[in-house]
Design an enzyme around this catalytic site. Structure first.
Site, PDB file in Angstrom:
ATOM      1  CE  LYS A 193      12.174  29.665  24.910  1.00  0.00           C
ATOM      2  NZ  LYS A 193      12.507  28.368  24.127  1.00  0.00           N
ATOM      3  NE  ARG A 194       6.578  30.209  35.049  1.00  0.00           N
ATOM      4  CZ  ARG A 194       6.033  30.973  36.036  1.00  0.00           C
ATOM      5  NH1 ARG A 194       4.840  31.094  35.727  1.00  0.00           N
ATOM      6  NH2 ARG A 194       6.784  31.226  37.045  1.00  0.00           N
TER       7      ARG A 194
END
Length: 475
Positions: free
Chosen positions: A243-244
């Site tokens: 997700k980052r």
């Protein structure tokens, strides 16, 4: 290449349409369109516990938003379970499958022995040639493929090239579970065959599945489709996408202010190239796309590149298109900015008029909305820290001095307001910035904004003069 090309996008509805899935859908769509074929959509919802209607809706909405359509009705895998069972029964009848009565305890023992010896778990074939009359009481069998135990299985992959597996390393996989439900491996083969799929284009995490599925095709005496396995997307640091890095749902990219055309262009260049070209219209993508130009190394997701590309698309779009796109994200972002969704007609008019100035520096629609704060801000404006610092007593005195010349203007547009401000600065022996900066702060509440005189024109005489008076009265 004939017009008989049929591709498919076959997501599992256990979550949103993630960025890797979106690229897979795009590649399938482009390949079908390039060769005058069809792309089908199949929802692989056999995992009943994890499949949700919400995820199905998110996938369909994500594809629509990206501008990727499909041919025919959506196919739901779970609804075809009877057909999958029939295929397993036909393999039993032909001797290419058999009933396996291995107990859970026996399978656990096999798994533990494999772990102890440091090798992958493989079913040892103990029921491959046994008579079913020896079946233990009370054990419901699974149906296993009687896979070839010698020789090799070869996939001529459209991206990876020739990939070879030794058959001794591939065991007899389960086709039908003991409860009568088909496995993913069987369902995919039967569905692809029945749907007439000619080209399977998917992530290379399915590469081993290609070998197993090829064996099922051969056992059923069906032609094996062309297969192409695309390297996965990694983060900018080379690690698996998280997700980052940007492993978000397509709906999140919409709410982050990306245009579908920009995201489509960005995704097509993740792992595929056409010379040095970076910007592609949809027609150009379709005309140029082919599988051999997909690289074999993982592509790296780079937010900065996506932002820059999105900025190019924002500047190249019609003003009305950008206002429509903003309207689309207002349900998610409007409440925090006090903007109702859908946008009222008078505000839409203001946004459209302001768009040339707003577009110039924006990389996302969120940037653009932030820059457009001045259009919807309630009086008296709340100043940000930098704007408040600009409006010191001297600056407010300058605002008071320029108010009469602005009030006296017979016409109110960017040209006339700029002329009045320049003339005032010159007559007061001031640099233009010494007048323009306080004006910008007073009119927008920010130290940076679209071009000042465009701002004044869009706000109009009444709102502009009213905001200036608000700040003068504070002094």
């Amino acid at each position: 290449m004939s017009s008989a090309v049929v591709t498919r996008f076959a997501p599992s509805p256990t979550g949103y349409l993630h960025i890797g899935g979106a690229r897979t859908a795009l590649f399938n769509w482009l390949y079908a369109r390039r060769f005058g074929g069809r792309m089908l959509l199949r929802i692989e919802d056999t995992d009943r516990e994890r499949s949700t209607q919400g995820a199905i809706d998110a996938i369909v909405d994500g594809l629509h938003w990206l501008g990727l359509d499909w041919d025919g009705d959506v196919v739901y895998q779970f609804a075809r379970a009877e057909r999958h069972r029939a295929a397993a029964e036909s393999l039993l009848a032909s001797g290419n499958a058999y009933r396996c009565y291995a107990t859970p305890e026996e399978l656990t023992a096999m798994r533990e022995a494999a772990r102890a010896e440091g090798r992958p778990m493989r079913y040892d074939g103990r029921w491959r040639d046994r008579d079913p009359s020896e079946a233990p009481a009370g054990v419901k069998p699974v149906i296993r493929l009687r896979a070839p135990s010698e020789g090799e299985t070869v996939v001529e992959d459209g991206v990876q090239g020739r990939v070879v597996w030794q058959n001794r390393d591939l065991d007899d996989l389960v086709l039908l579970r003991s409860d009568g439900n088909p496995t993913y491996m069987l369902a995919v083969v039967v569905d692809d065959h029945d749907m007439g799929v000619t080209h399977v284009i998917r992530g290379d995490d399915h590469l081993t599945n290609a070998a197993r599925q090829s064996q099922i095709y051969q056992a059923l005496d069906w032609p094996v489709p062309n297969m192409s396995h695309i390297p996965l997307i990694h983060g900018s640091d080379g690690a698996k996408l998280s997700k980052r890095h940007g492993a978000l749902g397509v709906d999140a990219y919409r709410d982050l202010g990306y245009l579908p055309s920009a995201l489509r262009n960005y995704l097509v260049r993740l792992g595929w190239s056409h010379g040095d070209q970076e910007i592609f219209s949809t027609d150009e993508m379709i005309a140029a796309f082919d599988l051999p130009a997909i690289g074999r190394s993982p592509a790296r997701f780079d937010f900065a590149k996506l932002e820059n590309l999105n900025g190019i698309y924002i500047r190249g779009a019609e003003d009305s298109q950008i206002v429509d796109a903003i309207d689309g994200i207002l349900p998610a972002l409007g409440p925090a900015r006090g903007i109702p969704a859908p946008m009222p007609a008078d505000l839409r008019e203001k946004f459209t008029a302001a768009m040339p100035g707003l577009k110039e520096r924006a990389k996302t629609l969120v940037d653009l909305l932030d820059s457009a704060y001045y259009l919807t801000a309630a009086r008296p404006l709340t100043l940000d820290e930098k704007a408040a610092a600009l409006l010191n007593p001297d600056a407010r005195a300058r605002l008071a001095a320029i108010l009469p010349p602005l009030e006296a203007l017979p016409e109110w547009d960017a040209t006339s307001t700029e002329g009045a401000v320049r003339l005032f600065a010159e007559s007061a022996s001031l640099k233009l910035g010494q007048v323009a900066q306080p004006l910008r702060a007073a009119l927008t509440g920010r130290a940076t904004s679209p071009p000042l005189f465009d701002v004044m024109a869009v706000l109009g005489r009444e709102a502009s003069l009213g905001r200036l008076r608000d700040q003068i009265e504070v002094a």
